[in-house]
Enzyme design. Structure first.
Site, mmCIF file in Angstrom:
data_model
loop_
_atom_site.group_PDB
_atom_site.id
_atom_site.type_symbol
_atom_site.label_atom_id
_atom_site.label_comp_id
_atom_site.label_asym_id
_atom_site.label_seq_id
_atom_site.Cartn_x
_atom_site.Cartn_y
_atom_site.Cartn_z
ATOM 1 N N ASP A 180 0.858 -1.187 0.000
ATOM 2 C CA ASP A 180 0.000 0.000 0.000
ATOM 3 C C ASP A 180 0.898 1.242 0.000
ATOM 4 O O ASP A 180 2.120 1.140 0.181
ATOM 5 C CB ASP A 180 -0.864 -0.064 1.271
ATOM 6 C CG ASP A 180 -1.897 1.040 1.347
ATOM 7 O OD1 ASP A 180 -2.303 1.570 0.297
ATOM 8 O OD2 ASP A 180 -2.325 1.371 2.486
ATOM 9 N N ASP B 143 -8.783 3.322 -2.566
ATOM 10 C CA ASP B 143 -9.810 3.769 -1.626
ATOM 11 C C ASP B 143 -11.061 4.305 -2.306
ATOM 12 O O ASP B 143 -11.254 5.505 -2.469
ATOM 13 C CB ASP B 143 -9.213 4.833 -0.698
ATOM 14 C CG ASP B 143 -8.106 4.254 0.155
ATOM 15 O OD1 ASP B 143 -7.984 3.012 0.202
ATOM 16 O OD2 ASP B 143 -7.368 5.030 0.770
ATOM 17 N N GLU C 284 2.809 5.053 -3.897
ATOM 18 C CA GLU C 284 2.825 6.015 -5.031
ATOM 19 C C GLU C 284 4.168 6.716 -5.171
ATOM 20 O O GLU C 284 4.521 7.022 -6.316
ATOM 21 C CB GLU C 284 1.685 7.018 -4.852
ATOM 22 C CG GLU C 284 0.308 6.387 -5.008
ATOM 23 C CD GLU C 284 -0.065 5.447 -3.855
ATOM 24 O OE1 GLU C 284 0.336 5.720 -2.721
ATOM 25 O OE2 GLU C 284 -0.744 4.437 -4.120
HETATM 26 O O1 MIG Z 1 -3.730 6.099 4.473
HETATM 27 O O2 MIG Z 1 -3.555 0.872 5.740
HETATM 28 O O3 MIG Z 1 -5.812 1.949 0.373
HETATM 29 O O4 MIG Z 1 -6.834 -0.173 1.850
HETATM 30 O O5 MIG Z 1 -6.869 0.097 4.661
HETATM 31 C C1 MIG Z 1 -4.538 4.977 4.353
HETATM 32 C C2 MIG Z 1 -4.715 1.609 5.893
HETATM 33 C C3 MIG Z 1 -3.696 3.745 4.268
HETATM 34 C C4 MIG Z 1 -4.917 2.908 2.361
HETATM 35 C C5 MIG Z 1 -5.354 1.662 1.664
HETATM 36 C C6 MIG Z 1 -6.405 0.985 2.492
HETATM 37 C C7 MIG Z 1 -5.850 0.660 3.856
HETATM 38 C C8 MIG Z 1 -5.338 1.936 4.540
HETATM 39 N N1 MIG Z 1 -4.375 2.603 3.669
#
Ligand code: MIG
Length: 855
Positions: free
Chosen positions: A451, A529, A454
């Site tokens: 996650d 998200d 980017e």
């Molecule tokens: O700033 O890890 O897209 O699936 O639950 C949010 C917490 C960070 C974004 C992900 C989401 C995840 C969440 N993350």
């Protein structure tokens, strides 16, 4: 309307139009000079221009040509891309001819006409000489020598661009993950990997960059892959009626041109060039459940207990960031998860695998002055980290972290607070990162979820805070402008290669949010998200289809939506889409309303159960289609235009989709809707739910109360199904039932693909393909089973064939010998006839068989 109200409206419009404003970026750019001379090599021609520019045309395959240009300088010797999987191509037959106006390069499939003055490139069909795609003006650059981009970078070079004539009927597909409709014609898009929670249609850019698109006009398709990782722009006729253009804020003009004419062929080549998806473990096709906030361990266990008690299928449980010690990656929080191995063992005994999230941000944590102990070397992931954090220490010591141009460590802020990012362009750093996953595998974790890659930085989500961050980049020491969009690709690569090294007998399973072209070699994806809204549900269909047309097959989104409050109806309809998407995972934000399948009551739970069970029954079919995607690059989740390219009714159809060649799904995407129009392409179609036969080539209206998702089987298809089960491997596929759906000629066929589902042995021939063909004969039909191909041996089992049949079957023979009546149900060999259908059960011994059924 009074003035202040008007300006308020304008403000609202500005705030709501989330997408980047279109800039006609070709304006003000300088054209490349005319050709003055050329040199020919084995598989390329280099054109030298009057202004010192160079253009190299490389012939990689009869349908694949690369165009590379440098402006007012020679092409650099360095030629490197993280996206490319195949660099050496077999020599093909081609020819260069000089003409008064320029040059003609021909292959068996393409004719490339290059005019000298001005330098214009045109691609034509080698046989018909029809123009497929042509430059509208010469390739361009920013001659002022300044970087016009938003990300000033002296190393980037200048803006480069290309403009192609826009066809009146030309349609555009691809660009990976875009919050947009299927047909991108008249659209304008930017690629700059961005963390964009709660994005809605029109938001651009979002998480991923796949600078590849397919153009389709009058049944003829071509593809263009602009392999440039700088912030790039694609304008498919938004700024102009005359051209479709693409450009980037630096780097090279460097694109690959693919010729179809079929879209499937283009996808085959594109994924040959950038790599294909390896097969994930079969259980990845199982149902998955996640929640930001499944902790402590007892809560994780309770979720699984609920699933089993409620007889809902489940293969995977995800642990989000709360399993870690203070968001430190590669650690476990021992208060919440005292014994992670014990937990994963317990869940595995119930058929459930655990996936953990891994973010790129490594907590910035110089050892405390009173840190007495050395970092643990055995199981450091379980040791306390509050005084000294092994991952940070190792990364710092080995110089694996990104630095600013000044030489200072770059310190972004993410979940752990101040953090460091790994320079994944460093081979040693990738290896180190990959090896760190021992902290998960040793504790029984089965897959990794990447996650925030980017990479997201809470200090500045536009990347502004990162612009002077330098990456090694094979010695080029380039900056963020070039490396941002490939960060996730390289992190996924490090992860995939690490898992492969640590557990060579298992297929790695990685899920990523951000990406660059080529990501399919290392990772599957989910769409980030989303919101729990009907609009987002509807958007998910073109998003999945577009990803499939961009090389990414294993796609899905949080079932029910991530942000906001859903409801039973929305969740049920969401499952009616996702039960046929490769990645089927319900996930929810930490402060969101609970959304597991049972949270809205028994009525919805019952319908969701029915579709999850159907997904598991369809596993032999889904896995067969997934393997096709792995082998050919043609995705599982398809827009109709991919299967019916010559049917103009399909060019912008994105509220229905197909799974492989054989299933057509027309989900309900609005509340309170109990019927809808469905377009069925030419041919025979069968309603999955009742078997009713339709003739396609038209729209039909179909009833769809909440219990029903309109689902059709293509006439000519045979759908292989297994038994109902609650996790992959719970039962063998015994019997495999082949549901036969004859076309208007009475024919149907399929080739079932199987393997062990977990090991990489399928790459060495340990698989099994079973071809089944059905033909109608006078007063009956013949079923032919070809000898099984490949060395994989399933355990002893039955094949069951179910086919529509008019009247009563009186004789059924297997290889010339009569079969007994009454043998269906998977127990014994034989046949059963009645109610317009015949069922025939035989032993699957891997040999050729012929079944003859007669009235
Ligand atoms: O700033 O890890 O897209 O699936 O639950 C949010 C917490 C960070 C974004 C992900 C989401 C995840 C969440 N993350």
């Amino acid at each position: 309307m009074n003035k202040s109200l008007l300006s308020l409206c304008c403000l609202v419009i500005v705030l709501c139009s989330a997408g980047a404003e279109a800039q006609d970026f070709v304006q003000g750019l300088e054209p490349i000079g005319s050709v003055s001379s050329f040199t020919k090599a084995d598989a390329s021609v280099t054109f030298n221009c009057e202004d010192g520019s160079q253009v190299r045309v490389s012939i990689l395959a009869p349908d694949l040509i690369r165009v590379r240009a440098s402006f007012r300088k020679s092409l650099p010797a360095r030629d490197h891309s993280w996206a490319i999987a195949k660099e050496s191509w077999d020599a093909v037959r081609w020819n260069l001819r000089e003409t008064p106006a320029g040059f003609v390069i021909t292959t068996d499939e393409l004719e490339m006409v290059i005019s000298r003055k001005p330098l214009l490139i045109e691609f034509r069909d080698a046989k018909t000489h029809h123009v497929i795609n042509a430059d509208e003006r010469p390739m361009m650059f920013d001659a002022r020598g300044v970087n016009t981009g938003m990300m000033f970078d002296p190393k980037a070079g200048t803006f480069v661009a290309c403009a192609k004539k826009l066809g009146f009927d030309e349609h555009f597909y691809g660009l990976g993950e875009k919050a947009a409709h299927l047909d991108k014609r008249r659209g304008y898009f930017v690629n700059w990997n961005s963390d964009t929670p709660a994005y809605t249609e029109g938001k651009d850019p979002i998480y991923q960059t796949i600078p590849f698109y397919i153009g389709l006009q009058h049944d003829v398709a071509y593809g263009i892959f602009f392999d440039n990782s700088y912030r790039s722009y694609f304008d498919f006729g938004r700024s102009s009626q005359a051209y479709a253009s693409f450009g980037a804020e630096g780097g090279e003009m460097n694109y690959y041109f693919f010729y179809g004419p079929s879209m499937k062929k283009i996808l085959g080549r594109y994924t040959e060039l950038t790599g294909r998806m390896p097969l994930p473990p079969m259980w990845a096709l199982g149902n998955q459940q996640s929640r930001w906030g499944y902790y402590p361990d007892t809560m994780a266990e309770e979720v699984v207990r609920q699933y089993r008690e409620r007889d809902l299928p489940l293969d995977v449980l995800h642990l989000d960031i709360d399993y870690m010690q203070g968001y430190r990656v590669f650690t476990w929080n021992r208060e919440r998860f005292p014994n992670p191995k014990e937990l994963t063992d317990k869940l595995r005994q119930q058929g459930v695998k655990v996936i953990t999230i891994v973010d790129p941000g490594v907590k910035y944590q110089p050892p405390a002055s009173d840190a007495k102990v050395e970092d643990a070397t055995e199981k450091p992931e379980l040791a306390p980290q509050d005084k000294s954090y092994y991952v940070f220490n190792q990364g710092l010591k080995n110089n694996y972290f990104q630095k600013r141009q000044s030489g200072q460590l770059f310190i972004p802020k993410v979940w752990p607070g101040e953090s460091a990012f790994v320079d994944f362009t460093l081979p040693d750093a990738r290896r180190w990162w990959g090896d760190l996953h021992r902290a998960y595998l040793d504790n029984g974790v089965a897959g990794i979820w990447n996650d925030m890659n980017e990479p997201s930085d809470f200090v500045d989500q536009t990347g502004g805070n990162q612009r002077d961050v330098v990456s090694y980049d094979e010695g080029e020491n380039s900056t963020h402008a070039k490396n941002r969009n490939v960060f996730a690709l390289l992190m996924a690569r490090a992860t995939y290669e690490g898992l492969e090294r640590l557990a060579p007998d298992k297929r790695p399973y990685v899920i990523t949010r951000a990406a660059y072209a080529g990501i399919q070699r290392y990772s599957t994806m989910w769409t980030g998200d989303t919101t729990s809204t009907w609009d987002t549900l509807a958007l998910s269909i073109p998003v999945f289809q577009t990803l499939g047309l961009s090389g990414e097959t294993f796609v899905g989104s949080d079932v029910g939506g991530f942000i906001g409050r859903g409801n039973g109806e929305l969740l049920t309809r969401a499952y009616q889409v996702s039960f046929l998407a490769p990645f089927c995972r319900n996930h929810k934000v930490i402060d969101g309303y609970d959304q597991e399948p049972w949270r809205f009551g028994k009525y919805y739970e019952g319908i969701i159960r029915k579709y999850l069970k159907l997904r598991y029954r369809l596993l032999p079919f889904l896995y067969t289609v997934l393997e096709e995607a792995h082998r050919t690059g043609v995705p599982l989740f398809r827009p109709l235009v991919l299967n019916y390219q010559t049917d103009e009714n399909t060019v912008n159809l994105d509220d229905e989709f197909m799974v492989g060649d054989d299933l057509l799904v027309a989900p309900i995407l609005q509340p309170n809707q109990t019927s809808r129009m469905v377009y069925l392409p030419e041919g025979v179609w069968y309603d999955f739910h009742g078997g009713k036969k339709f003739t396609g080539g038209t729209m039909i209206r179909i009833d769809a109360p909440l219990e029903v998702v309109p689902l059709f089987i293509r006439g000519g298809a045979i759908i292989p199904e297994g038994p109902e089960m609650n996790y992959v491997g719970e039962k063998p596929f015994d019997p495999v039932t082949f549901y036969i759906h004859p076309d208007d000629q009475g024919k149907a066929s399929t080739t079932l693909y199987e393997d062990d589902g977990t090991s990489p042995n399928y790459r060495r021939g340990v698989y099994r393909r079973t071809r089944v063909e059905v033909a109608t004969a006078d007063k009956g039909l013949d079923i032919t089973v070809s000898p099984a191909e490949g060395s994989y041996q399933p355990s002893a089992r039955k094949f069951l064939f179910v086919t529509p049949f008019e009247g009563t079957a009186r004789t059924v023979t297997l290889d010339g010998k009569p079969l007994g009546a009454g043998g269906v149900g998977g127990q014994s060999v034989g046949y059963h006839s009645g109610k317009g259908a015949v069922g025939i059960a035989i032993e699957d011994d891997g040999r050729a068989h012929k079944i003859v059924v007669r009235q």
